[in-house]
Scaffold this motif. Structure first.
Motif, mmCIF file in Angstrom:
data_model
loop_
_atom_site.group_PDB
_atom_site.id
_atom_site.type_symbol
_atom_site.label_atom_id
_atom_site.label_comp_id
_atom_site.label_asym_id
_atom_site.label_seq_id
_atom_site.Cartn_x
_atom_site.Cartn_y
_atom_site.Cartn_z
ATOM 1 N N LYS A 53 0.661 -1.175 -0.018
ATOM 2 C CA LYS A 53 -0.008 0.033 0.054
ATOM 3 C C LYS A 53 0.806 1.492 0.054
ATOM 4 O O LYS A 53 2.012 1.422 0.798
ATOM 5 C CB LYS A 53 -0.898 0.048 1.303
ATOM 6 C CG LYS A 53 -2.017 -0.814 1.044
ATOM 7 C CD LYS A 53 -2.846 -1.115 2.529
ATOM 8 C CE LYS A 53 -3.398 0.252 2.951
ATOM 9 N NZ LYS A 53 -4.598 -0.164 3.997
ATOM 10 N N VAL A 54 0.320 2.348 -0.624
ATOM 11 C CA VAL A 54 1.141 3.560 -0.745
ATOM 12 C C VAL A 54 0.031 4.668 -0.469
ATOM 13 O O VAL A 54 -1.019 4.475 -0.827
ATOM 14 C CB VAL A 54 1.924 3.677 -2.006
ATOM 15 C CG1 VAL A 54 3.049 2.812 -2.368
ATOM 16 C CG2 VAL A 54 0.899 3.721 -3.320
ATOM 17 N N ASP A 55 0.726 5.900 0.139
ATOM 18 C CA ASP A 55 -0.224 6.906 0.430
ATOM 19 C C ASP A 55 -0.671 7.728 -0.925
ATOM 20 O O ASP A 55 0.187 7.542 -1.878
ATOM 21 C CB ASP A 55 0.244 7.868 1.404
ATOM 22 C CG ASP A 55 1.447 8.667 0.969
ATOM 23 O OD1 ASP A 55 1.517 9.178 -0.083
ATOM 24 O OD2 ASP A 55 2.315 8.699 2.005
ATOM 25 N N GLU A 56 -1.616 8.575 -1.018
ATOM 26 C CA GLU A 56 -2.194 9.029 -2.317
ATOM 27 C C GLU A 56 -1.104 10.041 -2.747
ATOM 28 O O GLU A 56 -0.945 9.971 -4.136
ATOM 29 C CB GLU A 56 -3.710 9.723 -1.840
ATOM 30 C CG GLU A 56 -4.141 10.384 -3.308
ATOM 31 C CD GLU A 56 -5.487 10.919 -2.993
ATOM 32 O OE1 GLU A 56 -5.949 11.024 -3.942
ATOM 33 O OE2 GLU A 56 -5.952 10.784 -1.792
ATOM 34 N N VAL A 57 -0.533 10.720 -2.048
ATOM 35 C CA VAL A 57 0.554 11.693 -2.425
ATOM 36 C C VAL A 57 1.629 11.119 -3.273
ATOM 37 O O VAL A 57 1.963 11.408 -4.352
ATOM 38 C CB VAL A 57 1.070 12.407 -1.327
ATOM 39 C CG1 VAL A 57 2.174 13.604 -1.916
ATOM 40 C CG2 VAL A 57 -0.220 13.505 -0.721
ATOM 41 N N ALA A 58 2.150 9.951 -2.324
ATOM 42 C CA ALA A 58 3.406 9.276 -3.170
ATOM 43 C C ALA A 58 2.566 8.501 -4.563
ATOM 44 O O ALA A 58 3.520 8.502 -5.652
ATOM 45 C CB ALA A 58 3.748 8.185 -2.404
ATOM 46 N N ALA A 59 1.482 7.968 -4.419
ATOM 47 C CA ALA A 59 0.921 7.483 -5.863
ATOM 48 C C ALA A 59 1.076 8.705 -6.777
ATOM 49 O O ALA A 59 1.330 8.301 -8.142
ATOM 50 C CB ALA A 59 -0.276 6.678 -5.433
ATOM 51 N N ASN A 60 0.407 9.473 -6.441
ATOM 52 C CA ASN A 60 0.192 10.617 -7.718
ATOM 53 C C ASN A 60 1.514 11.079 -8.230
ATOM 54 O O ASN A 60 1.749 11.543 -9.284
ATOM 55 C CB ASN A 60 -0.741 11.590 -7.102
ATOM 56 C CG ASN A 60 -2.013 11.301 -7.052
ATOM 57 O OD1 ASN A 60 -2.614 10.675 -7.894
ATOM 58 N ND2 ASN A 60 -2.802 11.716 -6.160
ATOM 59 N N ASP A 61 2.615 11.262 -7.413
ATOM 60 C CA ASP A 61 3.793 11.841 -7.599
ATOM 61 C C ASP A 61 4.392 10.785 -9.027
ATOM 62 O O ASP A 61 5.003 10.845 -9.552
ATOM 63 C CB ASP A 61 4.519 11.770 -6.296
ATOM 64 C CG ASP A 61 4.612 13.235 -5.654
ATOM 65 O OD1 ASP A 61 3.751 13.939 -5.986
ATOM 66 O OD2 ASP A 61 4.965 13.067 -4.390
ATOM 67 N N ALA A 62 4.445 9.215 -8.335
ATOM 68 C CA ALA A 62 5.052 8.361 -9.104
ATOM 69 C C ALA A 62 4.087 8.223 -10.443
ATOM 70 O O ALA A 62 4.733 8.281 -11.481
ATOM 71 C CB ALA A 62 4.870 6.987 -8.485
ATOM 72 N N LEU A 63 2.980 8.240 -10.468
ATOM 73 C CA LEU A 63 2.026 8.418 -11.497
ATOM 74 C C LEU A 63 2.299 9.724 -12.725
ATOM 75 O O LEU A 63 2.486 9.512 -13.937
ATOM 76 C CB LEU A 63 0.396 8.381 -11.482
ATOM 77 C CG LEU A 63 -0.011 7.083 -10.959
ATOM 78 C CD1 LEU A 63 -1.273 7.172 -10.206
ATOM 79 C CD2 LEU A 63 0.205 5.800 -11.993
ATOM 80 N N ASN A 64 2.724 10.724 -12.075
ATOM 81 C CA ASN A 64 2.790 12.039 -12.587
ATOM 82 C C ASN A 64 4.145 11.771 -13.399
ATOM 83 O O ASN A 64 4.467 12.146 -14.542
ATOM 84 C CB ASN A 64 2.834 13.236 -12.015
ATOM 85 C CG ASN A 64 1.214 13.548 -11.565
ATOM 86 O OD1 ASN A 64 0.455 13.265 -12.179
ATOM 87 N ND2 ASN A 64 1.396 14.292 -10.415
ATOM 88 N N LEU A 65 5.175 10.983 -12.646
ATOM 89 C CA LEU A 65 6.664 10.836 -13.093
ATOM 90 C C LEU A 65 6.441 10.148 -14.510
ATOM 91 O O LEU A 65 7.197 10.227 -15.389
ATOM 92 C CB LEU A 65 7.359 10.378 -12.017
ATOM 93 C CG LEU A 65 8.792 10.064 -12.511
ATOM 94 C CD1 LEU A 65 9.486 11.248 -13.066
ATOM 95 C CD2 LEU A 65 9.835 9.639 -11.452
ATOM 96 N N LEU A 66 5.785 8.917 -14.189
ATOM 97 C CA LEU A 66 5.469 8.031 -15.167
ATOM 98 C C LEU A 66 4.856 8.671 -16.439
ATOM 99 O O LEU A 66 5.412 8.385 -17.621
ATOM 100 C CB LEU A 66 4.976 6.772 -14.772
ATOM 101 C CG LEU A 66 5.334 5.808 -13.841
ATOM 102 C CD1 LEU A 66 4.322 4.696 -13.521
ATOM 103 C CD2 LEU A 66 6.795 5.174 -14.513
ATOM 104 N N LYS A 67 3.885 9.535 -16.289
ATOM 105 C CA LYS A 67 3.301 10.371 -17.396
ATOM 106 C C LYS A 67 4.176 11.095 -18.108
ATOM 107 O O LYS A 67 4.446 11.150 -19.449
ATOM 108 C CB LYS A 67 2.057 11.166 -16.695
ATOM 109 C CG LYS A 67 1.324 11.630 -18.002
ATOM 110 C CD LYS A 67 -0.028 12.234 -17.465
ATOM 111 C CE LYS A 67 -0.785 13.050 -18.447
ATOM 112 N NZ LYS A 67 -1.785 13.616 -17.677
#
Length: 75
Positions: A53-67
């Motif tokens: 599990k990861v927190d929402e901020v970390a998840a969004n940071d990683a998704l934005n980087l992948l994008k």
């Protein structure tokens, strides 16, 4: 190299969950997740399994980087 993608859980049915990443949905297993998951949680998914599990901020940071990476490669 392995890549785990942050994904938001939108449905849970026993040890299976449906996750969403930018509108793409996939069924994954919760079997390897060391803690209980709930709808709305973000998990790292690798090879069809939620592994952490990861927190929402970390998840969004990683998704934005992948994008960003995908957009750069596409240029």
């Amino acid at each position: 190299m392995c890549l785990a993608v942050p994904s938001r859980i939108v449905e849970i049915n026993d040890l299976l969950a449906t996750v969403d990443v930018y509108g793409a949905r996939k069924e994954i297993s919760l079997l390897l997740l060391p803690e209980e998951a709930q709808i709305g949680d973000y998990v790292l998914v690798h090879a069809g399994f939620a592994i952490q599990k990861v927190d929402e901020v970390a998840a969004n940071d990683a998704l934005n980087l992948l994008k960003e990476i995908a957009e750069t490669i596409g240029e």
